[in-house]
Scaffold this motif. Structure first.
Motif, PDB file in Angstrom:
ATOM      1  N   ASN A 135       0.805  -1.214   0.000  1.00 10.15           N
ATOM      2  CA  ASN A 135       0.000   0.000   0.000  1.00 10.15           C
ATOM      3  C   ASN A 135       0.840   1.267   0.000  1.00 10.15           C
ATOM      4  OD1 ASN A 135      -2.324  -1.490   0.084  1.00 10.15           O
ATOM      5  ND2 ASN A 135      -2.729  -1.163   2.250  1.00 10.15           N
ATOM      6  N   TYR A 136       2.125   1.126   0.308  1.00 13.31           N
ATOM      7  CA  TYR A 136       2.945   2.289   0.587  1.00 13.31           C
ATOM      8  C   TYR A 136       4.008   2.546  -0.472  1.00 13.31           C
ATOM      9  CZ  TYR A 136       0.880   2.052   5.202  1.00 13.31           C
ATOM     10  OH  TYR A 136      -0.012   2.031   6.230  1.00 13.31           O
ATOM     11  N   GLY A 137       4.222   3.834  -0.729  1.00 17.24           N
ATOM     12  CA  GLY A 137       5.421   4.207  -1.441  1.00 17.24           C
ATOM     13  C   GLY A 137       6.607   4.064  -0.499  1.00 17.24           C
ATOM     14  N   MET A 138       7.763   3.787  -1.068  1.00 16.83           N
ATOM     15  CA  MET A 138       8.960   3.574  -0.256  1.00 16.83           C
ATOM     16  C   MET A 138      10.081   4.468  -0.752  1.00 16.83           C
ATOM     17  SD  MET A 138       7.988   1.296   1.910  1.00 16.83           S
ATOM     18  CE  MET A 138       9.568   0.859   2.644  1.00 16.83           C
ATOM     19  N   GLY A 139      10.939   4.835   0.159  1.00 16.86           N
ATOM     20  CA  GLY A 139      12.043   5.694  -0.219  1.00 16.86           C
ATOM     21  C   GLY A 139      13.310   5.350   0.538  1.00 16.86           C
ATOM     22  N   TRP A 140      14.401   5.812  -0.018  1.00 19.70           N
ATOM     23  CA  TRP A 140      15.702   5.730   0.648  1.00 19.70           C
ATOM     24  C   TRP A 140      16.217   7.149   0.853  1.00 19.70           C
ATOM     25  CZ3 TRP A 140      17.928   1.481   2.708  1.00 19.70           C
ATOM     26  CH2 TRP A 140      17.480   0.237   2.275  1.00 19.70           C
ATOM     27  N   PHE A 194      17.179  13.142   0.481  1.00 16.12           N
ATOM     28  CA  PHE A 194      16.491  12.155  -0.342  1.00 16.12           C
ATOM     29  C   PHE A 194      17.470  11.489  -1.302  1.00 16.12           C
ATOM     30  CE2 PHE A 194      13.299  10.266  -2.918  1.00 16.12           C
ATOM     31  CZ  PHE A 194      13.643  10.500  -4.238  1.00 16.12           C
ATOM     32  N   VAL A 195      17.317  10.176  -1.484  1.00 12.83           N
ATOM     33  CA  VAL A 195      18.146   9.434  -2.427  1.00 12.83           C
ATOM     34  C   VAL A 195      17.294   8.878  -3.574  1.00 12.83           C
ATOM     35  CG1 VAL A 195      19.637   7.430  -2.741  1.00 12.83           C
ATOM     36  CG2 VAL A 195      19.819   8.802  -0.646  1.00 12.83           C
ATOM     37  N   ALA A 196      16.256   8.124  -3.232  1.00  6.12           N
ATOM     38  CA  ALA A 196      15.429   7.492  -4.261  1.00  6.12           C
ATOM     39  C   ALA A 196      14.084   7.115  -3.669  1.00  6.12           C
ATOM     40  CB  ALA A 196      16.121   6.252  -4.820  1.00  6.12           C
ATOM     41  N   ALA A 197      13.089   6.969  -4.540  1.00  2.00           N
ATOM     42  CA  ALA A 197      11.756   6.564  -4.100  1.00  2.00           C
ATOM     43  C   ALA A 197      11.113   5.700  -5.172  1.00  2.00           C
ATOM     44  CB  ALA A 197      10.890   7.781  -3.799  1.00  2.00           C
ATOM     45  N   TYR A 239      12.002   7.486  -8.640  1.00  2.48           N
ATOM     46  CA  TYR A 239      12.511   8.851  -8.592  1.00  2.48           C
ATOM     47  C   TYR A 239      13.892   8.811  -7.948  1.00  2.48           C
ATOM     48  CZ  TYR A 239       7.457   9.414  -8.864  1.00  2.48           C
ATOM     49  OH  TYR A 239       6.138   9.307  -9.231  1.00  2.48           O
ATOM     50  N   TYR A 240      14.776   9.683  -8.435  1.00  2.00           N
ATOM     51  CA  TYR A 240      16.142   9.694  -7.931  1.00  2.00           C
ATOM     52  C   TYR A 240      16.646  11.108  -7.720  1.00  2.00           C
ATOM     53  CZ  TYR A 240      16.185   4.835  -9.500  1.00  2.00           C
ATOM     54  OH  TYR A 240      15.903   3.502  -9.668  1.00  2.00           O
ATOM     55  N   ALA A 241      17.505  11.245  -6.736  1.00  2.00           N
ATOM     56  CA  ALA A 241      18.247  12.488  -6.595  1.00  2.00           C
ATOM     57  C   ALA A 241      19.244  12.583  -7.746  1.00  2.00           C
ATOM     58  CB  ALA A 241      18.984  12.509  -5.254  1.00  2.00           C
ATOM     59  N   ASP A 242      19.524  13.798  -8.175  1.00  2.00           N
ATOM     60  CA  ASP A 242      20.452  13.976  -9.292  1.00  2.00           C
ATOM     61  C   ASP A 242      21.821  13.375  -8.989  1.00  2.00           C
ATOM     62  OD1 ASP A 242      19.254  17.293 -10.269  1.00  2.00           O
ATOM     63  OD2 ASP A 242      18.550  15.287 -10.782  1.00  2.00           O
ATOM     64  N   SER A 243      22.198  13.406  -7.723  1.00  2.00           N
ATOM     65  CA  SER A 243      23.535  12.947  -7.348  1.00  2.00           C
ATOM     66  C   SER A 243      23.723  11.434  -7.515  1.00  2.00           C
ATOM     67  CB  SER A 243      23.832  13.345  -5.902  1.00  2.00           C
ATOM     68  OG  SER A 243      22.873  12.784  -5.023  1.00  2.00           O
ATOM     69  N   VAL A 244      22.628  10.687  -7.599  1.00  2.00           N
ATOM     70  CA  VAL A 244      22.748   9.223  -7.708  1.00  2.00           C
ATOM     71  C   VAL A 244      22.160   8.683  -9.002  1.00  2.00           C
ATOM     72  CG1 VAL A 244      22.627   9.068  -5.194  1.00  2.00           C
ATOM     73  CG2 VAL A 244      20.565   8.631  -6.552  1.00  2.00           C
ATOM     74  N   LYS A 245      21.534   9.548  -9.771  1.00  2.00           N
ATOM     75  CA  LYS A 245      20.886   9.105 -11.012  1.00  2.00           C
ATOM     76  C   LYS A 245      21.902   8.444 -11.927  1.00  2.00           C
ATOM     77  CE  LYS A 245      17.656  11.902 -11.923  1.00  2.00           C
ATOM     78  NZ  LYS A 245      16.871  13.095 -12.360  1.00  2.00           N
ATOM     79  N   ARG A 252      23.463   5.731 -11.274  1.00  2.00           N
ATOM     80  CA  ARG A 252      24.343   4.857 -10.489  1.00  2.00           C
ATOM     81  C   ARG A 252      23.553   3.975  -9.526  1.00  2.00           C
ATOM     82  NH1 ARG A 252      27.760   6.970  -6.886  1.00  2.00           N
ATOM     83  NH2 ARG A 252      26.482   8.827  -6.479  1.00  2.00           N
ATOM     84  N   PHE A 253      22.461   4.484  -9.002  1.00  2.00           N
ATOM     85  CA  PHE A 253      21.637   3.751  -8.032  1.00  2.00           C
ATOM     86  C   PHE A 253      20.328   3.321  -8.691  1.00  2.00           C
ATOM     87  CE2 PHE A 253      23.278   5.875  -3.841  1.00  2.00           C
ATOM     88  CZ  PHE A 253      24.580   5.585  -4.220  1.00  2.00           C
ATOM     89  N   THR A 254      19.818   2.180  -8.247  1.00  2.00           N
ATOM     90  CA  THR A 254      18.529   1.690  -8.733  1.00  2.00           C
ATOM     91  C   THR A 254      17.692   1.220  -7.555  1.00  2.00           C
ATOM     92  OG1 THR A 254      19.521   0.949 -10.819  1.00  2.00           O
ATOM     93  CG2 THR A 254      17.357   0.064 -10.252  1.00  2.00           C
ATOM     94  N   ILE A 255      16.490   1.751  -7.452  1.00  3.24           N
ATOM     95  CA  ILE A 255      15.563   1.316  -6.413  1.00  3.24           C
ATOM     96  C   ILE A 255      14.581   0.332  -7.020  1.00  3.24           C
ATOM     97  CG2 ILE A 255      13.958   3.245  -6.795  1.00  3.24           C
ATOM     98  CD1 ILE A 255      13.462   3.249  -3.740  1.00  3.24           C
TER      99      ILE A 255
END
Length: 117
Positions: free
Chosen positions: A31-36, A47-50, A59-65, A67-70
């Motif tokens: 039921n929930y959105g999740m974020g890091w 914020f890092v990612a959601a 969704y990603y912060a520009d600093s990790v776009k 490179r990171f995958t949620i």
């Protein structure tokens, strides 16, 4: 109530990879959105990612776009953060959070990620 427990943090050299996991228990996880989020020493939490409840929107912060995958597995009540090409500036405590409508009500205790140069 939702309980969140992060794991997967550690020490890695610059350029390396880590995968963080966040296991949820309690109310219906899907039921929930999740974020890091992350917080480095002396800095505010950022914020890092959601990811949306279905996993179709991320969704990603520009600093990790790039490179990171949620991602999430609703059958396992788990959300992941795959972190590649890590940099020393990625060093922080990483927190998992869950909520609805962009408001994160539930937070994990955090897991330390340290990237050495």
């Amino acid at each position: 109530q939702v309980q969140l427990v992060e794991s997967g943090g550690g020490l890695v050299q610059a350029g390396g990879s880590l995968r963080l996991s966040c296991a949820a228990s309690g109310r219906t996880f899907s039921n929930y959105g999740m974020g890091w989020f992350r917080q480095a020493p002396g800095k505010e939490r950022e914020f890092v990612a959601a990811i949306g409840w279905s996993g179709s929107r991320t969704y990603y912060a520009d600093s990790v776009k790039g490179r990171f995958t949620i991602s999430r597995d609703n059958a396992k009540n788990t959300v992941y953060l795959q972190m590649n090409s890590l940099k020393p500036e990625d060093t922080a405590v990483y927190y998992c959070a869950g909520g609805a409508g962009g408001i994160y009500r539930y937070w994990g205790q955090g897991t330390q990620v340290t990237v050495s140069s």
